[in-house]
Write a protein that holds these residues in place. Structure first.
Motif, mmCIF file in Angstrom:
data_model
loop_
_atom_site.group_PDB
_atom_site.id
_atom_site.type_symbol
_atom_site.label_atom_id
_atom_site.label_comp_id
_atom_site.label_asym_id
_atom_site.label_seq_id
_atom_site.Cartn_x
_atom_site.Cartn_y
_atom_site.Cartn_z
ATOM 1 N N SER A 16 44.312 45.948 48.574
ATOM 2 C CA SER A 16 43.092 45.400 49.170
ATOM 3 C C SER A 16 42.395 46.400 50.084
ATOM 4 O O SER A 16 41.217 46.236 50.400
ATOM 5 C CB SER A 16 43.413 44.118 49.943
ATOM 6 O OG SER A 16 44.284 44.395 51.037
ATOM 7 N N ASP A 17 43.111 47.435 50.512
ATOM 8 C CA ASP A 17 42.511 48.477 51.348
ATOM 9 C C ASP A 17 41.855 49.588 50.529
ATOM 10 O O ASP A 17 41.184 50.453 51.097
ATOM 11 C CB ASP A 17 43.578 49.115 52.245
ATOM 12 C CG ASP A 17 44.212 48.131 53.201
ATOM 13 O OD1 ASP A 17 43.467 47.551 54.013
ATOM 14 O OD2 ASP A 17 45.441 47.937 53.130
ATOM 15 N N VAL A 295 40.918 46.679 41.263
ATOM 16 C CA VAL A 295 40.574 46.858 42.681
ATOM 17 C C VAL A 295 39.070 46.691 42.894
ATOM 18 O O VAL A 295 38.622 46.012 43.828
ATOM 19 C CB VAL A 295 41.042 48.237 43.181
ATOM 20 C CG1 VAL A 295 40.470 48.542 44.561
ATOM 21 C CG2 VAL A 295 42.566 48.304 43.212
ATOM 22 N N ALA A 298 38.018 43.031 42.560
ATOM 23 C CA ALA A 298 38.392 42.257 43.746
ATOM 24 C C ALA A 298 37.502 42.569 44.932
ATOM 25 O O ALA A 298 37.170 41.695 45.736
ATOM 26 C CB ALA A 298 39.865 42.528 44.092
ATOM 27 N N ALA A 299 37.097 43.835 45.030
ATOM 28 C CA ALA A 299 36.247 44.237 46.156
ATOM 29 C C ALA A 299 34.845 43.682 46.016
ATOM 30 O O ALA A 299 34.163 43.452 47.003
ATOM 31 C CB ALA A 299 36.206 45.757 46.252
#
Length: 299
Positions: A16-17, A295, A298-299
């Protein structure tokens, strides 16, 4: 060298980062503006490292890869990734040292490695180039495992005192990997990505970032896995050269942690595709693009 100041903290880095640190090309981008990664890896004795690093870099998202190396790995790289360019030219970052042996370095590869370190752009330094980090002229990320870090610190101690006394063993580093990642960053002036079941990333004077690769991490302990990690990180540096210029080692540490997280997730994806079974390093490289897509979605 063993004291850890109380104000320096650690944190965990997860997928998530990572979204902030993955470059997405726009309509006006071309292969040059998307980032060009120079690669000096592999050798006639260990050519597979070059193939794995180039494959992983390409799957991570970079405009071009320039490979500069011996004849055997050059041929294998082009057979696997024919879009790779083997002509020397401008790059935004370098990946060097994977699949090389410093004890048997020939003059041609020595010249290639030193030219990359002198180029002034961010550089990922692995394996057979770790002994050259004192010669760097730009922001550097080193990617050792425990034994390699022990050799790096022994060399640093030798330069400082004329001998290697006081340098830790690989076993001592393994017993306190987070602490030694921090000490190594301060001692070398490089951002350190210390590979292990939990990967520890630290910039000089910075916090330690822990990247846990999950329950399937054991399958990543396979030949060539670190070469794929180097390719992922090299691509991220090439696509974020401007941000590295502005933020220095803080950006390098975030990019190194992102590379480790993507690498771990790609390994988990590859294993899941085999019902939780064993994987090879090329499997990891081939699944990086899917993880990057996840990723970004999701972002």
């Amino acid at each position: 060298m063993t004291h850890e100041p109380a104000q320096r903290q650690s944190r965990e880095w997860t997928l998530s980062d990572c979204g902030e640190w993955i470059a997405v090309p726009g309509a006006g981008d071309d292969k040059y503006s998307r980032g060009v990664l120079g690669v000096v890896t592999g050798s006639d004795e260990y050519p597979g490292a070059a193939v794995l690093g180039v494959e992983a870099a390409t799957r991570t998202g970079v405009g071009m890869v320039r490979y500069v190396g011996d004849d055997v790995p050059s041929r294998l790289v082009l057979e696997r990734r024919p879009e790779t360019v083997t002509a020397v030219g401008r790059v935004q970052a370098w990946l060097i040292g994977s699949g090389m042996d410093a004890a048997h370095r020939d003059p041609a590869n020595a010249a290639r490695l030193r030219a990359a370190l002198a180029d002034g752009v961010p550089c990922v330094v692995d394996a057979g180039a770790l002994d050259l980090i004192a010669e760097e002229h730009a922001p550097v990320v080193i990617t050792p495992h425990y034994r390699e870090l022990a050799r790096v610190l022994a060399g640093d101690a030798a330069r400082a005192s004329g001998g290697g006394a006081g340098a830790p063993s690989a076993e001592k580093i393994a017993a306190d990997a987070r602490g030694w990642a921090r000490r190594a960053a301060d001692a070398t002036g490089a951002t350190v990505l210390l590979k292990g079941h939990v990967t520890h990333v630290c910039a000089p004077g910075g916090e330690v970032i822990d990247v846990c690769t999950g329950p399937d991490a054991g399958w990543l302990a396979t030949a060539g896995s670190g070469d794929a990690l180097g390719g992922i990180l090299g691509a991220l540096l090439a696509t974020h050269a401007d941000r590295i210029a502005a933020e220095g080692h803080d950006a390098l540490a975030a990019l190194a942690a992102t590379a480790a997280a993507l690498h771990g997730a790609a390994g988990a994806r590859a294993s899941a595709a085999r019902a939780g079974g064993p994987i090879a390093a090329l499997d990891v490289a081939e699944h990086v693009a899917t993880v990057v897509g996840d990723v970004l979605s999701a972002a």
